[in-house]
Design a protein around this motif. Structure first.
Motif, mmCIF file in Angstrom:
data_model
loop_
_atom_site.group_PDB
_atom_site.id
_atom_site.type_symbol
_atom_site.label_atom_id
_atom_site.label_comp_id
_atom_site.label_asym_id
_atom_site.label_seq_id
_atom_site.Cartn_x
_atom_site.Cartn_y
_atom_site.Cartn_z
ATOM 1 N N ARG A 94 0.861 -1.199 0.000
ATOM 2 C CA ARG A 94 0.000 0.000 0.000
ATOM 3 C C ARG A 94 0.883 1.230 0.000
ATOM 4 N N ARG A 95 0.629 2.143 -0.920
ATOM 5 C CA ARG A 95 1.396 3.387 -1.014
ATOM 6 C C ARG A 95 0.467 4.567 -0.769
ATOM 7 N N ALA A 96 0.912 5.478 0.071
ATOM 8 C CA ALA A 96 0.129 6.662 0.417
ATOM 9 C C ALA A 96 1.031 7.886 0.361
ATOM 10 N N ARG A 97 0.567 8.931 -0.269
ATOM 11 C CA ARG A 97 1.320 10.181 -0.365
ATOM 12 C C ARG A 97 0.906 11.105 0.776
ATOM 13 N N ARG B 250 4.758 7.043 1.536
ATOM 14 C CA ARG B 250 4.956 6.016 2.551
ATOM 15 C C ARG B 250 4.464 4.685 1.995
ATOM 16 N N THR B 251 5.313 3.687 2.047
ATOM 17 C CA THR B 251 4.997 2.364 1.511
ATOM 18 C C THR B 251 4.898 1.371 2.648
ATOM 19 N N HIS B 252 3.776 0.665 2.705
ATOM 20 C CA HIS B 252 3.551 -0.366 3.710
ATOM 21 C C HIS B 252 3.453 -1.709 3.000
ATOM 22 N N VAL B 253 4.229 -2.681 3.468
ATOM 23 C CA VAL B 253 4.266 -4.018 2.879
ATOM 24 C C VAL B 253 3.723 -4.998 3.906
ATOM 25 N N TYR B 254 2.848 -5.875 3.469
ATOM 26 C CA TYR B 254 2.187 -6.834 4.346
ATOM 27 C C TYR B 254 2.656 -8.248 4.005
ATOM 28 N N ASP B 255 3.060 -9.016 5.033
ATOM 29 C CA ASP B 255 3.387 -10.414 4.785
ATOM 30 C C ASP B 255 2.129 -11.259 4.623
ATOM 31 N N VAL B 256 0.997 -10.756 5.165
ATOM 32 C CA VAL B 256 -0.319 -11.358 4.929
ATOM 33 C C VAL B 256 -1.145 -10.302 4.202
ATOM 34 N N PRO B 257 -1.785 -10.643 3.068
ATOM 35 C CA PRO B 257 -2.468 -9.611 2.273
ATOM 36 C C PRO B 257 -3.528 -8.878 3.080
ATOM 37 N N ALA B 258 -3.516 -7.556 2.929
ATOM 38 C CA ALA B 258 -4.493 -6.724 3.631
ATOM 39 C C ALA B 258 -5.654 -6.432 2.695
ATOM 40 N N PRO B 259 -6.899 -6.651 3.138
ATOM 41 C CA PRO B 259 -8.040 -6.385 2.247
ATOM 42 C C PRO B 259 -8.244 -4.922 1.928
ATOM 43 N N SER B 260 -7.513 -4.018 2.602
ATOM 44 C CA SER B 260 -7.729 -2.587 2.357
ATOM 45 C C SER B 260 -7.284 -2.167 0.979
ATOM 46 N N ALA B 261 -6.399 -2.948 0.310
ATOM 47 C CA ALA B 261 -5.922 -2.547 -1.011
ATOM 48 C C ALA B 261 -7.027 -2.589 -2.040
ATOM 49 N N ALA B 262 -7.990 -3.496 -1.873
ATOM 50 C CA ALA B 262 -9.079 -3.603 -2.841
ATOM 51 C C ALA B 262 -10.301 -2.808 -2.430
ATOM 52 N N THR C 17 11.289 9.459 -13.608
ATOM 53 C CA THR C 17 10.521 8.954 -12.466
ATOM 54 C C THR C 17 11.067 9.586 -11.198
ATOM 55 N N CYS C 18 10.177 10.201 -10.423
ATOM 56 C CA CYS C 18 10.593 10.892 -9.203
ATOM 57 C C CYS C 18 11.230 9.902 -8.230
ATOM 58 N N ASP C 19 12.364 10.291 -7.655
ATOM 59 C CA ASP C 19 13.058 9.423 -6.710
ATOM 60 C C ASP C 19 12.284 9.231 -5.416
ATOM 61 N N THR C 20 11.345 10.139 -5.110
ATOM 62 C CA THR C 20 10.641 10.087 -3.838
ATOM 63 C C THR C 20 9.261 9.460 -3.958
ATOM 64 N N CYS C 21 8.454 9.918 -4.919
ATOM 65 C CA CYS C 21 7.059 9.466 -5.001
ATOM 66 C C CYS C 21 6.758 8.654 -6.249
ATOM 67 N N ASP C 22 7.759 8.362 -7.115
ATOM 68 C CA ASP C 22 7.578 7.550 -8.318
ATOM 69 C C ASP C 22 6.644 8.193 -9.341
ATOM 70 N N ARG C 23 6.404 9.493 -9.231
ATOM 71 C CA ARG C 23 5.564 10.158 -10.234
ATOM 72 C C ARG C 23 6.390 10.453 -11.480
ATOM 73 N N ALA C 24 5.757 10.355 -12.658
ATOM 74 C CA ALA C 24 6.438 10.663 -13.907
ATOM 75 C C ALA C 24 6.382 12.169 -14.164
ATOM 76 N N PHE C 25 7.505 12.762 -14.559
ATOM 77 C CA PHE C 25 7.560 14.179 -14.876
ATOM 78 C C PHE C 25 8.634 14.387 -15.935
ATOM 79 N N ARG C 26 8.556 15.498 -16.658
ATOM 80 C CA ARG C 26 9.524 15.811 -17.709
ATOM 81 C C ARG C 26 10.688 16.604 -17.121
#
Length: 301
Positions: free
Chosen positions: A99-102, A113-125, A274-283
């Motif tokens: 889950r990624r949240a800006r 902020r990136t949160h990684v779950y070892d057990v899938p979290a239903p909040s992603a869907a 690709t932004c080093d911080t938020c992975d957004r594409a920009f020129r």
């Protein structure tokens, strides 16, 4: 005399068990007291995740807290391209493993902020659930949705003609490889994720990849090609390769003009980064951070 410490004994590896059969996998397991990661079978044997997504999730779960897992860092660590890594991260996000949240800090910077779950979290869907349970049932009965679709559905009677045209089309040569060809082949293979009726054989992928490469050479983006190939598919799709070949040939866009009104020496737009911080594409002419992630001092300069 100084006392000599005994050398660490080398533990012998367990012998390979003899098996009566020679097919299937044989596990050679060894006790690992440290430096290991627990991975659930729900991830290692996931039925819908791609092999790249499963491997990327395993690597991310083995990293320490605070490690960088943005697209640029993963592409520098592994041989896969940024597009494949970005697609794998989106897969993990959809299935609840990531889950990624800006967020905006007190200093005004936008961070991811990136949160990684070892057990899938239903909040992603969750974004899909409220639409189905909320106001959508009242809007769907309206006869407005089917209205734009009947016009493209006329591809059904055209399909036999398309199949014959593709069968007698030797103008699609075998691709010679390269980065654009790999992107075209990956795009064709991934079509089945949108509609399983678009599952192509390896021969069809090799035959249609040059036509997709022609679209990319003319300036079309992979998203535009994907949208053209998957939009308004007929209800009775019997020959997916024929339909895709017909659309690739008949709807090929013209190439972008080389120069503008000022002449061929006009400056071209900066490439996408690709932004080093938020992975957004920009020129930008150089890699770095997007406008929202740069410090105020850099923006003022």
């Amino acid at each position: 005399m100084a006392e000599q410490k005994p050398s660490a004994a080398v533990r012998p590896r367990p012998p390979v068990p003899a098996s009566a059969t020679h097919t299937g996998v044989t596990h050679i397991r060894e006790h690992q007291p440290d430096r290991y990661t627990v991975i659930g079978n729900h991830l290692a044997q996931h039925a819908e995740l791609s092999l790249i997504a499963i491997g990327l999730a395993t690597h991310i779960l083995s990293l320490p807290e605070g490690a960088a897992i943005d697209i640029r860092s993963m592409a520098a660590r592994f041989p896969e391209s940024r597009e494949r890594i970005a697609f794998a991260l989106r897969e993990l996000e959809v299935h609840g493993y990531l889950r990624r949240a800006r967020e905006r800090t007190a200093a005004g910077r936008v961070i991811t902020r990136t949160h990684v779950y070892d057990v899938p979290a239903p909040s992603a869907a969750v974004p899909l659930a409220p639409r189905a349970a909320g106001p959508r049932p009242r809007r769907r009965p309206a006869p407005v949705e089917p209205v734009p679709h009947p016009a493209p559905v006329q591809a059904v009677p055209v399909e036999p003609v398309v199949a014959a045209a593709v069968a007698a089309a030797p103008e699609l040569p075998e691709a010679s490889g390269g980065e654009r060809h790999d992107t075209a082949a990956a795009l064709l293979v991934d079509l089945r994720r949108t509609d399983d009726r678009l599952t192509l054989s390896g021969r069809d992928v090799r035959r249609l990849a040059p036509a997709v490469t022609a679209w990319l050479d003319n300036g079309a983006t992979p998203c535009a090609v994907h949208r053209t190939l998957t939009a308004c598919l007929p209800a009775d799709l019997r020959n997916p390769a024929g339909l895709l070949g017909h659309r690739l040939r008949e709807m090929l866009p013209p190439p972008l003009p080389e120069g503008s009104a000022r002449g061929p020496g006009a400056a071209r737009p900066d490439p996408f980064q690709t932004c080093d911080t938020c992975d957004r594409a920009f020129r930008s002419p150089e890699p770095g951070r997007c406008r929202d992630c740069r410090p105020p001092s850099a923006l003022a300069a």
